[in-house]
Design a protein around this motif. Structure first.
Motif, PDB file in Angstrom:
ATOM      1  N   PRO A  41       0.868  -1.046   0.042  1.00  0.00           N
ATOM      2  CA  PRO A  41       0.152  -0.004  -0.006  1.00  0.00           C
ATOM      3  C   PRO A  41       0.629   1.178   0.126  1.00  0.00           C
ATOM      4  N   ALA A  42       0.332   2.266  -0.299  1.00  0.00           N
ATOM      5  CA  ALA A  42       1.083   3.580  -0.419  1.00  0.00           C
ATOM      6  C   ALA A  42       1.357   3.936   1.091  1.00  0.00           C
ATOM      7  N   PRO A  43       2.358   4.475   1.091  1.00  0.00           N
ATOM      8  CA  PRO A  43       2.816   5.040   2.631  1.00  0.00           C
ATOM      9  C   PRO A  43       2.099   6.400   2.820  1.00  0.00           C
ATOM     10  N   VAL A  44       1.723   6.699   4.078  1.00  0.00           N
ATOM     11  CA  VAL A  44       1.108   7.564   4.508  1.00  0.00           C
ATOM     12  C   VAL A  44       2.086   9.011   4.893  1.00  0.00           C
ATOM     13  N   ARG A  45       1.973   9.979   4.233  1.00  0.00           N
ATOM     14  CA  ARG A  45       2.927  10.983   4.283  1.00  0.00           C
ATOM     15  C   ARG A  45       2.163  12.026   5.401  1.00  0.00           C
ATOM     16  N   PRO A  46       3.101  13.023   5.967  1.00  0.00           N
ATOM     17  CA  PRO A  46       2.570  13.894   7.038  1.00  0.00           C
ATOM     18  C   PRO A  46       1.407  14.836   6.497  1.00  0.00           C
ATOM     19  N   GLY A  47       0.601  15.297   7.104  1.00  0.00           N
ATOM     20  CA  GLY A  47      -0.204  16.390   6.757  1.00  0.00           C
ATOM     21  C   GLY A  47      -1.979  15.899   7.111  1.00  0.00           C
ATOM     22  N   ILE A  48      -2.099  14.605   7.282  1.00  0.00           N
ATOM     23  CA  ILE A  48      -3.408  14.020   7.716  1.00  0.00           C
ATOM     24  C   ILE A  48      -3.798  14.378   9.090  1.00  0.00           C
ATOM     25  N   THR A  49      -5.112  14.828   9.433  1.00  0.00           N
ATOM     26  CA  THR A  49      -5.536  14.926  10.732  1.00  0.00           C
ATOM     27  C   THR A  49      -6.720  14.169  10.996  1.00  0.00           C
ATOM     28  N   VAL A  50      -6.703  13.295  12.147  1.00  0.00           N
ATOM     29  CA  VAL A  50      -7.726  12.405  12.317  1.00  0.00           C
ATOM     30  C   VAL A  50      -8.120  12.627  13.934  1.00  0.00           C
ATOM     31  N   LEU A  51      -9.588  12.854  14.108  1.00  0.00           N
ATOM     32  CA  LEU A  51     -10.177  12.748  15.456  1.00  0.00           C
ATOM     33  C   LEU A  51     -10.865  11.637  15.811  1.00  0.00           C
ATOM     34  N   PHE A  52     -10.523  11.135  16.814  1.00  0.00           N
ATOM     35  CA  PHE A  52     -11.445   9.999  17.442  1.00  0.00           C
ATOM     36  C   PHE A  52     -12.293  10.341  18.563  1.00  0.00           C
TER      37      PHE A  52
ATOM     38  N   ARG B  64      -4.715  -0.547  11.486  1.00  0.00           N
ATOM     39  CA  ARG B  64      -3.740  -0.983  10.464  1.00  0.00           C
ATOM     40  C   ARG B  64      -4.385  -0.770   9.084  1.00  0.00           C
ATOM     41  N   HIS B  65      -5.624  -1.234   9.095  1.00  0.00           N
ATOM     42  CA  HIS B  65      -6.337  -1.389   7.791  1.00  0.00           C
ATOM     43  C   HIS B  65      -6.884  -0.026   7.386  1.00  0.00           C
ATOM     44  N   LEU B  66      -6.875   0.997   8.144  1.00  0.00           N
ATOM     45  CA  LEU B  66      -7.179   2.368   7.791  1.00  0.00           C
ATOM     46  C   LEU B  66      -5.941   3.025   7.061  1.00  0.00           C
ATOM     47  N   LEU B  67      -4.843   2.592   7.438  1.00  0.00           N
ATOM     48  CA  LEU B  67      -3.515   3.285   6.792  1.00  0.00           C
ATOM     49  C   LEU B  67      -3.360   3.275   5.408  1.00  0.00           C
ATOM     50  N   PRO B  68      -3.637   2.035   4.760  1.00  0.00           N
ATOM     51  CA  PRO B  68      -3.691   2.168   3.080  1.00  0.00           C
ATOM     52  C   PRO B  68      -4.738   3.132   2.593  1.00  0.00           C
ATOM     53  N   GLU B  69      -5.784   3.238   3.335  1.00  0.00           N
ATOM     54  CA  GLU B  69      -6.759   4.150   2.980  1.00  0.00           C
ATOM     55  C   GLU B  69      -6.487   5.484   3.101  1.00  0.00           C
ATOM     56  N   LEU B  70      -5.711   5.761   4.073  1.00  0.00           N
ATOM     57  CA  LEU B  70      -5.195   7.124   4.315  1.00  0.00           C
ATOM     58  C   LEU B  70      -4.073   7.370   3.097  1.00  0.00           C
TER      59      LEU B  70
END
Length: 243
Positions: A98-109, A227-233
């Protein structure tokens, strides 16, 4: 005789079942929400959900807020294994990283008390991305302190120290922009403000679960989801980058 298609293909190839699987990708939904999504009668939707459950691709949990309701969700590890086996059965070259996650994404739980589920999820996402994702958490009715079992499990199982962290109220993040908002308890889903890009993970409150090991199981479930969220991000970032 030609070989039979893999079980995943036989299950997922039906248009209605594929619609149900895609609806449940990344979020947990109730039957009536699935009925509305696919525009089919409830008895037909329930029949195909049963087939997906029997095939191990979909699981169901009783709502911890309203016991008359149930939430359906993808068994992400089973789906991942089934997809891997399907790709390998056709050609091993079909598998890719999967594509790596780069900086810049914001997530609120978000959960109710912000003392266990949401801070665990945020801590795991920060760790899984090496801090590249700005993951935070908040609660609709925050507790005075993090649950000591949540602090212990994160430290012992994942090497994450959150002992100095304190629960925060949703009001403290009001007006902030988040790329993704994920509710992790059934109760707060009903009262959470209408954030854009919101999804739901139906995670029972470990503090209310009987028997030992509840916080360990909750952390493991959240880690699987993260873990399964990462490829989507990573994939979402790829779509934003101009060619």
């Amino acid at each position: 005789m030609a070989p039979e298609p893999p079980a995943f293909v036989r299950l997922a190839a039906h248009p209605l079942r594929w619609s149900l699987l895609t609806a449940l990708a990344g979020r947990d939904l109730r039957v009536r929400e699935l009925v509305e999504h696919v525009g089919q009668p409830q008895n037909l939707v329930s029949y195909h959900l049963r087939l997906l459950r029997d095939g191990g691709l979909v699981a169901v949990t009783r709502s911890s807020y309203d016991g008359r309701d149930s939430y359906y969700h993808l068994d992400l590890d089973r789906c991942s294994a089934a997809l891997t086996a399907t790709g390998t059965a056709l050609h091993p070259g079909l598998l890719r990283e999967p594509a790596p996650v780069r900086p810049g994404i914001t997530v609120l739980f978000v959960c109710t008390g912000n003392s266990s589920r949401s801070p665990i999820a945020a801590a795991l996402l920060r760790q899984r991305t090496g801090g590249r994702v700005a993951a935070t958490s908040a609660g609709s009715h925050p507790k005075a302190a993090l649950h000591p079992e949540a602090v212990r499990v994160l430290a012992e199982e994942f090497g994450i120290d959150v002992a100095g962290q304190r629960p925060r109220h949703l009001d403290t993040v009001a007006g902030q922009r988040f790329d993704h908002v994920i509710t992790v308890c059934d109760k707060v889903r009903e009262v959470c403000p209408a954030f854009p890009h919101r999804r739901h993970w139906s995670i029972p409150d470990p503090a209310a679960a009987p028997g030992p090991g509840a916080f360990r199981r909750t952390a493991a479930e959240l880690d699987t989801r993260v873990r399964h969220l990462l490829p989507e991000l990573g994939a979402a970032q790829d779509k934003e980058v101009p060619s």
